[in-house]
Design an enzyme around this catalytic site. Structure first.
Site, mmCIF file in Angstrom:
data_model
loop_
_atom_site.group_PDB
_atom_site.id
_atom_site.type_symbol
_atom_site.label_atom_id
_atom_site.label_comp_id
_atom_site.label_asym_id
_atom_site.label_seq_id
_atom_site.Cartn_x
_atom_site.Cartn_y
_atom_site.Cartn_z
ATOM 1 N N THR A 1 0.834 -1.204 0.000
ATOM 2 C CA THR A 1 0.000 0.000 0.000
ATOM 3 C C THR A 1 0.869 1.254 0.000
ATOM 4 O O THR A 1 0.649 2.174 -0.794
ATOM 5 C CB THR A 1 -0.940 -0.017 1.229
ATOM 6 O OG1 THR A 1 -1.739 -1.206 1.154
ATOM 7 C CG2 THR A 1 -1.848 1.201 1.262
ATOM 8 N N CYS B 1 -9.477 -7.234 0.921
ATOM 9 C CA CYS B 1 -10.077 -6.044 1.531
ATOM 10 C C CYS B 1 -11.576 -5.964 1.310
ATOM 11 O O CYS B 1 -12.275 -5.242 1.989
ATOM 12 C CB CYS B 1 -9.413 -4.769 1.037
ATOM 13 S SG CYS B 1 -8.217 -5.000 -0.229
HETATM 14 N N1 PLP Z 1 -1.544 -4.325 -4.422
HETATM 15 C C1 PLP Z 1 -2.069 -5.550 -4.638
HETATM 16 C C2 PLP Z 1 -2.255 -6.036 -6.033
HETATM 17 C C3 PLP Z 1 -2.432 -6.361 -3.551
HETATM 18 O O1 PLP Z 1 -2.952 -7.559 -3.759
HETATM 19 C C4 PLP Z 1 -2.239 -5.856 -2.240
HETATM 20 C C5 PLP Z 1 -2.662 -6.647 -1.059
HETATM 21 O O2 PLP Z 1 -3.628 -7.368 -1.088
HETATM 22 C C6 PLP Z 1 -1.677 -4.577 -2.077
HETATM 23 C C7 PLP Z 1 -1.346 -3.845 -3.188
HETATM 24 C C8 PLP Z 1 -1.431 -4.012 -0.706
HETATM 25 O O3 PLP Z 1 -0.329 -4.625 -0.127
HETATM 26 P P1 PLP Z 1 -0.087 -4.574 1.471
HETATM 27 O O4 PLP Z 1 -1.066 -5.533 2.057
HETATM 28 O O5 PLP Z 1 1.318 -5.035 1.652
HETATM 29 O O6 PLP Z 1 -0.282 -3.180 1.888
#
Ligand code: PLP
Length: 382
Positions: free
Chosen positions: A74, A326
């Site tokens: 993120t 999410c």
């Molecule tokens: N981008 C994608 C494609 C993801 O699948 C995720 C997590 O599910 C994220 C970003 C976010 O990653 P993080 O959980 O390390 O913040």
């Protein structure tokens, strides 16, 4: 008898590997110093951090000083978009992304829209694909950044990043890819791809949660979004997460070393699972049938609701997801499936099963026994 437990939600997160766990332990106990300290303990922590950076860089074909540790996918996505937009703001204020990005990109793009940037959300085809021609047509004089994910978290489609990045660079536009679902699962070499920025997250490849990295190509000096003590060569402040970086490095090294063997095993299990599930009436495979992540088996069941499916499976010891992590608990239709042109009736009934090498043939047999039963029971309202 204890019920069988089958974890098939590896796109949401993975179990920490034993290797990563053991590698991290000393950095919670003996070697706990701040890597900015110049005493012996601090220097040891600094050495571990820099060793981890070298390992992460090597795993994706980058140089050491192109890797910046962050708190995860993120933050990496937020930084790439906001940093690149700021870096190029004098040249233009148009950004291109896709309609199937993770919210870490979509929500950041929405904030940039509020700040006066124009954002084009490219539509995808029924498999979640974007073509280079489509991207080329969307680039304007004032386009400064393109952000397209390498692999979709929900439907597993792998996008043609090298070709898309070529299109961007021909028009002198910066290119970022969210490779959070791809790193550790498919071969990645940033030099071959040509991308300017690439996001990754350790917990998606059996590393710890709360650590990730942004690859930033030399010559692309994006400004920070987090200010403070000037860590990470002034680009990302905050005391470094040394155990996290060490765990991430151990996990990525392991994932890359075993990628070919693991993929072969995972793809064979996945294909057997897909064939079996598609025998269920009213079931559809979502995502690209060919270009998909090894572990991704995602489906839609016409006329059903996703939540009761995952809840019923959980009661049978099967831990899968309805869509992305999410939105797993939401009762909205999948925005990714809607973007692929699926009907609402399909987009409500999604099931995402994501395997890794710790799953077994017995797990697949159990899934093939339980999923059809659960679906038919829910269909007749039992
Ligand atoms: N981008 C994608 C494609 C993801 O699948 C995720 C997590 O599910 C994220 C970003 C976010 O990653 P993080 O959980 O390390 O913040």
């Amino acid at each position: 008898m204890e019920k069988r437990k089958v974890y098939v939600d590896n796109a949401a997160t993975t179990a920490l590997s034993d290797r990563a766990f053991n590698a991290m332990l000393p950095y919670f106990s003996n070697c706990y110093a701040n890597p900015s300290a110049i005493h012996e303990y601090g220097l040891d922590a600094r050495a571990a951090l820099e060793r981890s950076r070298r390992i992460v860089a090597k795993a994706i074909g980058a140089r050491n000083n192109e890797i910046f540790f962050t708190s995860g996918g993120t933050e990496s996505d937020n930084w790439a978009l906001r940093g690149a937009a700021e870096l190029r703001s004098s040249k233009g204020k148009h950004i291109i992304t896709t309609s199937i990005e993770h919210n870490a990109v979509i929500k950041t793009a929405e904030v940039l829209e509020k700040q006066g940037y124009g954002v084009t959300y490219l539509p995808v085809d029924k498999h979640g694909m974007i073509t280079p021609e489509q991207l080329s047509d969307a680039i304007r004089e004032d386009t400064v950044l393109i952000s397209i994910m390498m692999a979709n978290n929900e439907i597993g489609t792998i996008l043609p990043i090298k070709e898309l990045c070529n299109v961007a660079h021909k028009r002198k536009v910066l290119f970022h890819t969210d490779a959070v679902q791809a790193v550790g699962h498919i071969k990645i070499n940033v030099r071959e791809l040509g991308v300017d920025m690439l996001s990754m997250s350790a917990h998606k490849f059996q590393g710890p949660k709360g650590i990730g990295a942004l690859y930033v190509k030399i010559g692309c000096p994006i400004p920070p979004i987090i200010y403070g003590g000037g860590q990470e060569r002034g680009s990302r402040s905050g005391t470094e997460n040394v155990p996290g970086a060490v765990g991430m490095a151990a996990a990525i090294e392991e994932a890359v070393a075993h990628m070919e063997d693991n993929s072969r095993k995972i793809i064979s299990m996945r294909n057997k699972l897909i064939q079996g599930i598609l025998k269920i009436p009213g079931s559809y495979l979502t995502g690209d049938p060919e270009n998909r992540l090894p572990g991704n088996a995602s489906f839609a069941f016409d006329g059903m609701d996703k939540k009761p499916i995952t809840t019923a499976l959980s009661k049978e010891g099967i831990f899968a997801s309805s869509a992305s992590a999410c939105s797993a608990g939401s009762i909205k239709p999948s925005r990714i499936l809607l973007a692929t042109g699926a009907t609402e009736s399909l987009a409500y009934g999604t099931l995402r099963i994501t395997l890794n090498e710790h799953n077994s043939e017995e797990d697949i047999d159990y899934l093939l026994e339980v999923v059809p039963l659960v679906i038919s029971k829910l269909r007749i309202g039992e």
